[in-house]
Every structure is written in structure tokens, then in C-alpha cells.
Design an enzyme around this catalytic site. Sequence first.
Site, short mmCIF file in Angstrom:
data_model
loop_
_atom_site.label_atom_id
_atom_site.label_comp_id
_atom_site.label_asym_id
_atom_site.label_seq_id
_atom_site.Cartn_x
_atom_site.Cartn_y
_atom_site.Cartn_z
N SER A 286 74.79 -95.72 -53.34
CA SER A 286 75.53 -95.62 -54.60
C SER A 286 75.01 -94.48 -55.47
CB SER A 286 75.46 -96.98 -55.32
OG SER A 286 76.27 -97.00 -56.45
N ASP A 297 74.42 -80.59 -52.21
CA ASP A 297 75.62 -79.76 -52.20
C ASP A 297 75.51 -78.53 -53.09
OD1 ASP A 297 76.66 -81.56 -50.46
OD2 ASP A 297 78.41 -82.09 -51.65
N LYS A 311 77.44 -96.13 -49.66
CA LYS A 311 78.18 -96.95 -50.62
C LYS A 311 78.84 -96.01 -51.62
CE LYS A 311 78.87 -99.88 -54.22
NZ LYS A 311 79.33 -99.52 -55.58
#
Length: 522
Positions: A286, A297, A311
Site C-alpha cells: 500500500s 520511477d 496492494k
Amino acid sequence: MKKTIIALVAIFLSLSVRAQMQSELENAMRKLYTATLTTSLYYVDSVDCNKLVEDAINGMLDKLDPHSSYTNAEETKKFQEPLQGSFEGIGVQFNILDDTLIVIQPTAKGPSEKVGIMAGDRIITVDDTLIAGVKMSREDIMRRLRGPKNSQVRLGIKRHGTDGLSYFTVTRDKIPLNTVDAAYMVTPTIGLVRFTSFGQTTHDELLEAIAKLKAEGMQDLIIDLQQNGGGLLEVAADIASEFLPQGDTIVYTEGRTVPLRLFTSTGGDAFQQGKVAVLIDEYSASAAEILTGAIQDNDRGVVLGRRSFGKGLVQRPIDLPDGSMIRLTIARYYTPSGRCIQKPYTQGDKQSYSQDVITRYNNGELTNEDSIHFPDSLRYTTRKLGRTVYGGGGIMPDYFVPLDTARYTKYYRELSVKGCIVNASLRYLDGNQKKLAKRWTSFDEFKESFDIPDDVTDKLMDEGEKLGVTPSSEEEREQTVPQLKRTLKALAARDIWDMSEYFAIVYDQDPLVMKAVEMLQP
């Protein structure tokens, strides 16, 4: 004119669809109401209407995704406490040895410390109710110790060196639930911060931890998110902003009825310059995956470990009148490169979903990088350097570090499961904590020179034998002793100092931490 007609037709169709949906919803609600009413009125035995409705709600949610859920009022309160960052109680860390509650540490400046309760004290009675030696469950004990702020509780305490019980009246207060477990220097220039969830206080705790480490000479940082189950999305975004330049994408969410919501960095100044390494494992989920994905990224740091949990579904809490709650999935998380964090699932099949980590282990994914395969359709590129990263659920680290299955022997694990290690630590520290704290005023000296006495591990293994736990060979016994001593030493450090010192010992020579240090060094 033609455009006007098209617009009117679109509005009519939209209203028609909405009317149809409203009618279907009303019919479904009448059906549920009728089923509940007739069952409560005519069933052969008496029934609990509230239980019928709860079962119906659970039945509906069980057919959806694995993370939509219902909790009753008591469960909701327990669920929210870690995210709120506090609870109301007496403020002690404790453990239970031989059916007796032993205070490990009173919370600094908390209600118990204020009235003189000390580490090593045994709580025998709570408001004249005996809790020692009666096999009372941990939950029942906690229920008696916790209570509303400003309420009072009378504790009967047995202390070493005193006869009988001493009585303390403690006024309950809000007790902070710290989410930052550890913040310490791994090398003279590399710090490590570990936190277990993303609650309301985590951002402030992290800022404090980073400032502390900077004052100790930190130039580069390891962020330990192993076993971090996540928490609040907004907190993850606030934390990511401390590492990313202003304007960098952190995460975005989108759902069927929920418009795209974009989170970008506000450019905090806690740690914009030094190198960053993030540690993850199969239980990082999460919000932990949001932070990891944002750093990966945006090419802000290196990610090490094993593929994270996966998740990536956003839940909206829906409060019900009796204090219960529905947490309904309304959207999905996407990393800055466009990867969906959520791993695949089959609606209504929560069992397979919950066993995914076991499946990964059985397939060799946790121990062998070659067991992990991604199709080209899941290939994405990072925002700044164009590196290849993969979607398909969870975050795949830049550097795979396998699960160290040989770090602890089977004999060690069985002793741990039986509670022998914790009990040995409690017994040893029960009579030695004050002497150890007086002797070892420097943690660095303690870490370098202190060793757990042999008789402590001998007694530990004797207790295990009485419970049917024995080594498979003399070689396994000899291999296990250093493992036991390291853990007991870490537990002693925790009780003399705090969790940072515990992890400084537990993580010494840890393969993942050592790899992170290697990656961060010039």
C-alpha cells in the site's frame, strides 16, 4: 441546432440510466429489508437482527475485491488507533511471563512514569481485580488497563526488594503510538530509518529522525520499509515530497466513478541531496509501495529486496451509525510511470489471495531471482533515466536480495514459536536490567563488548527440551547458540535503550542492509 439536439439526447440518456439504476437500487434495498424482517419475525428460533445485517454486509463485500471489508465498532476502533497515532491508557510497554504482567518500559513522561512505575515492576491487580497467575488473556488485560483520558485506575505493583504490594493510582492519558521503529547510523555517513506504517504522526516522526541523523553526520539514507503494511495515502505523499523535487509525480489514483487524482511533490527540504536506498520485502504494501514506486520511477534512489506485496486498491472509509465501518474499494493506485501496483486477484477468492506469499515461496520467487518472469506487456520506463521497471503487481526491486533461509536454524525458529526466547529474555532482564544499564552507559561499547552469558542460553534450550523442542544434531545446536545470543542481546539493548539499538544489533551483518550500504558507498 444539431449540437443542441445531441446534447439534449445525451442528457436524456444519462437521466434515463440514472433512473434505472435508482430503481434497481431501491428494489435491492427492499429485498434486503424484507429478508431481514421476515427472518427476524418468523424464523423458528430467535435471531439477532444486527448480526443478520452484518452477515449480509460481509456477504456482499466478500464477493468483491480482497480489500473491501466491514468491521464492527470494536474492530474499527482497534483498526484506527495505529493510524491516529495514539490511544488512551496508562502508558507502559509490557510482556507476560508465567501469567504475570511485567513492565518492560513506562512511556517517557507518560502517566505511569509520572506516578513512579518502573521497568521490572509486576502489575498484580487492576482496580482490585487479580490479573496475575489467573491465565487472563492479553486482550482482557489491555482492556482493563486502557480507558478514557482522565479516568483513573488503581494498580497493585510487586517490586523487587519490597514486601507485599505497592499501590499506584494512574490517571489515563493519550499515549503516542510511534511508527518510526529505528533511526541510527549504520556507518559514519549512512543512516537508517525504519517505520512500520503510515499514520498521522509518521511524517513528523520521520522529519525528527532525519534531523537527528543529519546531526550525527548522515549524508546518505537507507529507508527500511520491510513488513510495512502501509496506511494513509496522504502521509505517503507528504513523505515522498521530502525526497523528490517540487512537481515530480508521486502517485495517481483513478476509479470507475472516481476521477483521476494526481499527487505531486511539494519539494520538502528534509532530504533532497543525499543518496537513498529503499528496502522492501513481500510484506511491504500500500503506502509503502507508493513511496517506493515514487522513488524508483523518478530515479531518486535504488530499491533493494524482494517484490512487494502488491496492494494497490484505494479504500474509502464509510462510517455507519453504530461506530462500525465499511472500507470500500473505489480506485486503484498507479506509480509515476503508469504501473498499477495491485497484483491480480479473482473476485470472491480471498483464500488464494491471502496465500500468495506462500505461493511465491513455493515457486522459488523469494529465494531465486531467476524464478521471476515478466512479460514485455508489463514493461515500463522510469521518468528521468528511462530505466526498465515492471508492472503486474507490487514493486520489483532494482536489486534482488533473496530471503536468507539459512540465517536462522529450524531449531531456533521452533524455540521462537514456543516463546522460549522471549521468556529467557524476560527472566534474564528481570534481575539484571538495572545492573546492565548502570554498567553499560555507552551503546557502542555494549554492542562491541557485551555477550549474553552461556547459562542463559543453556536454560533457554532446557526449557525448549521440556516443551519437546530439540536440535536435530549437535551441529545444529552449536549453530543456533550464536543466533540466540544475538537476539537476546538485541532484546537487552531494546530494554536498556530503545528500538533503534535493537535493530542496530539485529541488522548487524544483515545481507539486505549490507547490500544497501555497498550500493550507497562511492
